[in-house]
Design an enzyme around this catalytic site. Structure first.
Site: not given
Ligand code: GLN
Length: 191
Positions: A81, A170, A172
């Protein structure tokens, strides 16, 4: 074999999730706050957050140039991002910040109504993956050295150029470590 170490740019943004996920993949993960922290790393992660803030803070510390030169010399890097925005050669009409990936991106390009959304995408080499987009950039153009590994709405969402990987979303967030494993696995194999 000694455990390899990945550094996560830790000025602002989603740092802790990347730190934890890399550890869960069997890597050491350390926070990169100043240029000296880049020493001895096998790979780098540039997290999501606000690219403008990361730009400002990293410039003040001389870290932006250090990151650029490490990546130019071949340090593997995964930008997510805002991290992808840092890596892009062109951001809107302006020159990019690290600028090592042949990408033209537009910040916050999904507009207000769809600022944040989630969707499953098919990722080449990984499979179906739940992708969370938060005020995400759109990757408008890619150079011919850039491989598109996943797309959304006809635009690339995950791209690779040599040892550099950039995601508009994202990976993560959540429990799925496959994309981190994919990147760190490539680093371990030498790409
Ligand atoms: N909108 C942010 C930027 O322009 C990126 C958002 C994110 O990293 N989730 O930097």
């Amino acid at each position: 074999m000694a455990r390899k170490t990945v550094g996560v740019l830790s000025l602002q943004g989603g740092v802790e999730e990347h730190i934890a996920m890399a550890q869960e993949c069997g890597w050491n993960s350390v926070r990169v706050k100043v240029a000296g922290d880049l020493k001895g790393l096998n790979a780098l992660i540039l997290p999501g957050g606000e690219s403008t803030t990361m730009n400002l803070l990293s410039r003040q510390r001389g870290l932006l140039n250090a990151l650029k030169s490490a990546i130019k010399k071949g340090m593997p890097v995964f930008g997510t991002c805002a991290g992808a925005i840092l890596l892009a050669k062109k951001v809107g009409k302006r020159k990019g910040l690290i600028g090592e990936m042949d990408l033209a991106v537009e910040r916050n390009a999904h507009g207000r109504q769809a600022e944040s959304f989630e969707t499953d995408l098919e990722i080449k080499g990984v499979g179906k993956f739940h992708c969370i987009f938060i005020r995400a950039p759109v990757i408008r153009e890619v150079g011919k050295n850039v491989e598109v590994l996943a797309g959304f709405g006809g635009k690339p969402a995950l791209v690779r150029q040599g040892r550099m990987l950039a995601a508009a979303f994202h990976p993560e967030l959540g429990e799925d470590r496959r994309l981190h494993k994919f990147f760190l696995g490539k680093v371990a194999q030498g790409f």
